[in-house]
Design a protein around this motif. Structure first.
Motif, PDB file in Angstrom:
ATOM      1  N   PRO A   1       8.154  13.861   0.814  1.00 10.62           N
ATOM      2  CA  PRO A   1       9.453  14.498   1.301  1.00 10.62           C
ATOM      3  C   PRO A   1      10.618  13.943   0.570  1.00 10.62           C
ATOM      4  CG  PRO A   1       8.142  13.857   3.103  1.00 10.62           C
ATOM      5  CD  PRO A   1       7.486  13.471   2.057  1.00 10.62           C
ATOM      6  N   THR A   2      11.543  14.548   0.045  1.00  8.76           N
ATOM      7  CA  THR A   2      12.672  13.845  -0.693  1.00  8.76           C
ATOM      8  C   THR A   2      13.910  14.343  -0.657  1.00  8.76           C
ATOM      9  OG1 THR A   2      10.949  14.190  -2.739  1.00  8.76           O
ATOM     10  CG2 THR A   2      13.371  13.862  -3.163  1.00  8.76           C
ATOM     11  N   LEU A   3      15.011  13.146  -0.372  1.00  6.78           N
ATOM     12  CA  LEU A   3      16.476  13.348  -0.154  1.00  6.78           C
ATOM     13  C   LEU A   3      17.027  13.201  -1.542  1.00  6.78           C
ATOM     14  CD1 LEU A   3      18.898  13.656   1.769  1.00  6.78           C
ATOM     15  CD2 LEU A   3      18.768  10.935   2.133  1.00  6.78           C
ATOM     16  N   ILE A   4      17.814  14.069  -1.905  1.00  8.96           N
ATOM     17  CA  ILE A   4      18.756  13.870  -3.087  1.00  8.96           C
ATOM     18  C   ILE A   4      20.151  13.905  -2.789  1.00  8.96           C
ATOM     19  CG2 ILE A   4      19.389  15.409  -5.155  1.00  8.96           C
ATOM     20  CD1 ILE A   4      16.715  16.937  -4.485  1.00  8.96           C
ATOM     21  N   LEU A   5      20.712  12.751  -3.249  1.00  7.12           N
ATOM     22  CA  LEU A   5      22.277  12.520  -2.838  1.00  7.12           C
ATOM     23  C   LEU A   5      23.025  12.348  -4.334  1.00  7.12           C
ATOM     24  CD1 LEU A   5      21.571   9.556  -0.473  1.00  7.12           C
ATOM     25  CD2 LEU A   5      21.845  12.032  -0.150  1.00  7.12           C
TER      26      LEU A   5
ATOM     27  N   ALA B   1       0.590  -1.248  -0.138  1.00  8.00           N
ATOM     28  CA  ALA B   1      -0.044   0.005   0.080  1.00  8.00           C
ATOM     29  C   ALA B   1       1.093   1.329  -0.184  1.00  8.00           C
ATOM     30  CB  ALA B   1      -0.779   0.061   1.299  1.00  8.00           C
ATOM     31  N   GLN B   2       2.142   1.196   0.477  1.00 12.98           N
ATOM     32  CA  GLN B   2       2.754   2.287   0.809  1.00 12.98           C
ATOM     33  C   GLN B   2       4.414   1.707   0.871  1.00 12.98           C
ATOM     34  OE1 GLN B   2       2.848   5.268   4.069  1.00 12.98           O
ATOM     35  NE2 GLN B   2       2.182   6.665   2.660  1.00 12.98           N
ATOM     36  N   VAL B   3       5.343   2.202   0.363  1.00 15.15           N
ATOM     37  CA  VAL B   3       6.751   2.139   0.202  1.00 15.15           C
ATOM     38  C   VAL B   3       7.600   3.335   0.310  1.00 15.15           C
ATOM     39  CG1 VAL B   3       6.542   0.320  -1.245  1.00 15.15           C
ATOM     40  CG2 VAL B   3       7.068   2.448  -2.236  1.00 15.15           C
ATOM     41  N   ASP B   4       8.636   3.589   0.727  1.00 17.15           N
ATOM     42  CA  ASP B   4       9.734   4.485   0.620  1.00 17.15           C
ATOM     43  C   ASP B   4      10.437   4.001  -0.429  1.00 17.15           C
ATOM     44  OD1 ASP B   4       9.106   5.670   2.997  1.00 17.15           O
ATOM     45  OD2 ASP B   4      10.147   4.680   4.379  1.00 17.15           O
ATOM     46  N   LEU B   5      10.647   4.807  -1.568  1.00 19.04           N
ATOM     47  CA  LEU B   5      11.325   4.711  -2.874  1.00 19.04           C
ATOM     48  C   LEU B   5      12.793   5.237  -2.826  1.00 19.04           C
ATOM     49  CD1 LEU B   5      10.294   3.203  -5.409  1.00 19.04           C
ATOM     50  CD2 LEU B   5       9.289   5.345  -6.228  1.00 19.04           C
TER      51      LEU B   5
ATOM     52  N   ARG C   1       8.065   8.394   1.231  1.00 12.58           N
ATOM     53  CA  ARG C   1       9.247   9.087   1.239  1.00 12.58           C
ATOM     54  C   ARG C   1      10.141   8.704   0.005  1.00 12.58           C
ATOM     55  NH1 ARG C   1      11.599  12.511   5.828  1.00 12.58           N
ATOM     56  NH2 ARG C   1       9.730  12.720   7.094  1.00 12.58           N
ATOM     57  N   LEU C   2      10.956   9.894  -0.703  1.00 15.50           N
ATOM     58  CA  LEU C   2      11.472   9.504  -1.781  1.00 15.50           C
ATOM     59  C   LEU C   2      13.110   9.769  -1.784  1.00 15.50           C
ATOM     60  CD1 LEU C   2      11.440   9.067  -4.913  1.00 15.50           C
ATOM     61  CD2 LEU C   2      10.972  11.521  -5.143  1.00 15.50           C
ATOM     62  N   VAL C   3      13.873   9.032  -2.081  1.00 15.55           N
ATOM     63  CA  VAL C   3      15.278   9.102  -2.234  1.00 15.55           C
ATOM     64  C   VAL C   3      15.956   8.962  -3.581  1.00 15.55           C
ATOM     65  CG1 VAL C   3      17.628   8.246  -1.400  1.00 15.55           C
ATOM     66  CG2 VAL C   3      15.800   8.078   0.125  1.00 15.55           C
ATOM     67  N   LEU C   4      16.389  10.016  -4.172  1.00 10.32           N
ATOM     68  CA  LEU C   4      16.943  10.124  -5.379  1.00 10.32           C
ATOM     69  C   LEU C   4      18.514  10.315  -5.560  1.00 10.32           C
ATOM     70  CD1 LEU C   4      14.370  12.808  -6.796  1.00 10.32           C
ATOM     71  CD2 LEU C   4      14.226  10.269  -7.214  1.00 10.32           C
ATOM     72  N   VAL C   5      19.041   9.271  -6.113  1.00  7.14           N
ATOM     73  CA  VAL C   5      20.837   9.217  -6.113  1.00  7.14           C
ATOM     74  C   VAL C   5      21.401   9.203  -7.472  1.00  7.14           C
ATOM     75  CG1 VAL C   5      22.876   7.910  -5.013  1.00  7.14           C
ATOM     76  CG2 VAL C   5      20.496   7.907  -3.983  1.00  7.14           C
ATOM     77  N   GLY C   6      22.236  10.319  -7.728  1.00  2.54           N
ATOM     78  CA  GLY C   6      23.030  10.028  -9.016  1.00  2.54           C
ATOM     79  C   GLY C   6      21.962  10.291 -10.122  1.00  2.54           C
TER      80      GLY C   6
ATOM     81  N   ALA D   1      18.885   6.591   6.340  1.00  3.51           N
ATOM     82  CA  ALA D   1      18.134   5.890   7.391  1.00  3.51           C
ATOM     83  C   ALA D   1      17.673   7.060   8.386  1.00  3.51           C
ATOM     84  CB  ALA D   1      18.979   4.868   8.103  1.00  3.51           C
ATOM     85  N   ALA D   2      18.503   8.058   8.442  1.00  7.38           N
ATOM     86  CA  ALA D   2      18.035   9.287   9.276  1.00  7.38           C
ATOM     87  C   ALA D   2      16.860   9.952   8.741  1.00  7.38           C
ATOM     88  CB  ALA D   2      19.025  10.074   9.574  1.00  7.38           C
ATOM     89  N   PHE D   3      16.836  10.264   7.183  1.00 11.43           N
ATOM     90  CA  PHE D   3      15.809  10.690   6.532  1.00 11.43           C
ATOM     91  C   PHE D   3      14.756  10.056   6.633  1.00 11.43           C
ATOM     92  CE2 PHE D   3      13.724  10.748   2.410  1.00 11.43           C
ATOM     93  CZ  PHE D   3      13.464  12.015   2.423  1.00 11.43           C
ATOM     94  N   LEU D   4      14.670   8.602   6.390  1.00 10.00           N
ATOM     95  CA  LEU D   4      13.433   7.853   6.312  1.00 10.00           C
ATOM     96  C   LEU D   4      12.966   7.860   7.747  1.00 10.00           C
ATOM     97  CD1 LEU D   4      14.610   4.823   4.093  1.00 10.00           C
ATOM     98  CD2 LEU D   4      13.326   6.817   3.531  1.00 10.00           C
ATOM     99  N   ALA D   5      13.581   7.925   8.545  1.00  9.80           N
ATOM    100  CA  ALA D   5      13.187   7.768  10.241  1.00  9.80           C
ATOM    101  C   ALA D   5      12.365   9.112  10.441  1.00  9.80           C
ATOM    102  CB  ALA D   5      14.277   7.388  11.215  1.00  9.80           C
TER     103      ALA D   5
END
Length: 279
Positions: A223-227, A96-100, A123-128, A275-279
């Motif tokens: 909410p999005t984290l970009i790395l 039903a829901q994921v962190d991506l 929550r969304l994590v975008l890397v490279g 992990a800090a962002f997803l928490a």
């Protein structure tokens, strides 16, 4: 003994006529982390130092796109179709829901999923990765293309495109090569040349200059984290800053002396930051 990146069995699930190969491991409960892979990458191309560190805190799901690795079906020639396929995969697992978490091409797909199925992505994590239609996204420079599209990619090709051309970054790249080749049982099938060409079409189409397409990013509600590395040779690092400025609730972290695969150069630091962002 708990299941790890190296011991997680390959599982299969059917969705819309495709049998998807995936692995699922880590601490169950809470929102699982679905990880989407780079150009030509399969289940074994993830760094176990990264995935195991993430799995210590949550459940991790790795998946092969349709027609890639051990998944059946025809590989998609567009990012949009790939996103629809991954949504079908999540539906088939009853998620039903994921962190991506999307790396490179996987970051393109993750952006589309966050836009067309916003309630799926907590929550969304975008890397490279980079945004659709941005300047500098339409194809790679020739030396990168030659290494990335090699018929039989080697460790030297990965070192060239993924890591900065410095002694320190290349040394970290050698460590990564040792880690991701360590699994010796139930290894995934290699990505085919047909999948390579389809994914390259998708990457080219995504990168066609289109200033209006950048406005899509303002619609991402997660909410999005970009790395990214500070000297990405495949996708200009400045485009991470562009994404961070356009996605409403975004934060950014740039890793020093790193290129495209900062997540494999600094797996411990990246796992901590994620992990800090997803928490």
């Amino acid at each position: 003994m708990s299941t790890t990146h190296q011991t997680a069995p390959t599982r299969y699930v059917d969705a819309d006529g495709v049998t998807y190969a995936y692995r699922r491991f880590g601490r169950a409960g809470g929102t699982p982390l679905l990880m989407l892979q780079h150009f030509r990458g399969n289940l074994d191309n993830w760094d176990p130092a990264l995935t195991d560190a993430l799995a210590a805190e949550r459940e991790v799901i790795l998946v092969d796109y349709a027609g890639v690795g051990s998944s059946t079906g025809r590989p998609a020639h567009t990012v949009a179709k790939t996103a629809r396929q991954i949504i079908a995969f999540t539906d088939s697992l009853g998620l039903a829901q994921v962190d991506l978490f999307g790396f490179s091409l996987g970051g393109f797909v993750a952006q589309d999923i966050a836009l067309i199925r916003p309630h799926l992505v907590r929550r969304l994590v975008l890397v490279g990765t980079g945004p659709k239609g941005a300047p500098g996204m339409h194809g790679w420079r020739q030396d990168i293309t030659d290494h990335a599209r090699a018929d039989e990619p080697s460790g030297e090709d990965l070192l060239y495109i993924f890591f900065a051309h410095t002694e320190t970054s290349q040394a970290k790249g050698m460590e990564f090569l040792g880690r991701f080749l360590r699994r010796d049982r139930d290894r995934d099938a290699p990505s085919s040349l047909t999948a390579r060409d389809a994914q390259y079409d998708a990457i080219q189409e995504w990168g066609v200059p289109d200033h209006a397409a950048l406005q899509r990013l303002t619609g991402i509600k997660s909410p999005t984290l970009i790395l990214q590395g500070d000297d990405d040779l495949m996708i200009p690092t400045k485009l991470s800053h562009l994404m961070a400025g356009l996605i409403p609730d975004a934060r950014i972290r740039i890793y020093a002396d790193a290129a495209h695969a900062s997540l494999f150069q600094y797996p411990g630091e990246v796992a901590h930051d994620v992990a800090a962002f997803l928490a």
